[in-house]
Design a protein around this motif. Structure first.
Motif, PDB file in Angstrom:
ATOM      1  N   GLY A 122      78.151 -29.232  20.537  1.00 23.95           N
ATOM      2  CA  GLY A 122      77.818 -29.574  21.909  1.00 23.95           C
ATOM      3  C   GLY A 122      77.254 -30.972  22.058  1.00 23.95           C
ATOM      4  N   PRO A 123      77.011 -31.389  23.305  1.00 21.28           N
ATOM      5  CA  PRO A 123      76.457 -32.724  23.557  1.00 21.28           C
ATOM      6  C   PRO A 123      75.052 -32.899  22.988  1.00 21.28           C
ATOM      7  N   ASP A 124      74.354 -31.775  22.741  1.00 25.46           N
ATOM      8  CA  ASP A 124      73.029 -31.840  22.121  1.00 25.46           C
ATOM      9  C   ASP A 124      73.105 -31.772  20.602  1.00 25.46           C
ATOM     10  N   ASP A 125      74.343 -31.876  20.054  1.00 23.71           N
ATOM     11  CA  ASP A 125      74.582 -31.836  18.613  1.00 23.71           C
ATOM     12  C   ASP A 125      74.216 -30.489  18.008  1.00 23.71           C
TER      13      ASP A 125
END
Length: 199
Positions: A122-125
């Motif tokens: 995800g975009p939050d890694d």
């Protein structure tokens, strides 16, 4: 806490696993296969793409000198305890940011299976729980994860399986293997975030 998602594994194919890596199998037909060993064997080459994203020790243009060089670790995972329950709880996923990781069953006879579980980053890694996928593999098939693919440790069912594995490792724990535990998503410390249907 809401009801957990139940994920049904699908039979693995080259096509449905392509985004995560490669299925390692003996090809049905390969025009590039060659006769070797005085005509007693066939050699099938380049069945998977094995990648090491760490710099070589001789790379003077290394943009990240904090990364240690790594060498291929050929190991055996002895999965001696098959899961005997109809469902399996997913509590964590792991990834290897800088290396492919190949698992190849040893002595597979086609009468045992294992489950591969993957998820998108995800975009939050972190892994995206809603993207979990599960694949059923018989024990004659190997798999090779691309670097940075979130996946669950092997889930062996029906009978024990020994895997030969190859991973590039440097000895730095978080660089070699990063884990993510779904404690927040599950609502309880160490709780399950999803269920894999095994039977």
């Amino acid at each position: 806490m809401s009801a957990l998602s139940v994920i049904q594994p699908v039979p693995i194919t080259n096509e449905n696993f392509e985004r995560w890596g490669q299925v390692v199998r003996l090809p049905d037909a390969d025009p590039n296969a060659v006769q070797v060993n005085q005509g007693t064997a066939q050699k099938f080459s380049h069945l998977a793409e094995f990648v090491n994203l760490r710099p070589a020790s001789t790379d003077t243009a290394n943009p990240n000198p904090s990364l240690l060089t790594a060498k291929a670790n050929i190991a055996i995972f002895k999965c001696y305890k098959p899961v005997a329950t109809p469902q399996f709880e997913i509590k964590l996923l792991e990834r290897h940011s800088y290396s492919s990781q190949m698992f190849m069953p040893m002595g597979g006879d086609g009468n045992g299976s294992y489950i591969v579980v993957t998820a998108e980053n995800g975009p939050d890694d972190r892994p995206i729980l809603s993207t979990l996928q599960a694949f059923r593999c018989n024990n004659t098939l190997g798999i090779n994860y691309k670097p940075n693919v979130w996946h669950h440790p092997m889930i062996v069912i029906e009978k024990p399986v020994q895997f030969m594995t190859i991973t590039h490792e440097s000895g730095v724990a978080l660089e070699d293997c990063e884990e993510y535990w779904f404690t927040k998503e599950s609502g309880s410390e160490g709780g399950a975030a999803a269920l894999i249907q095994l039977a």
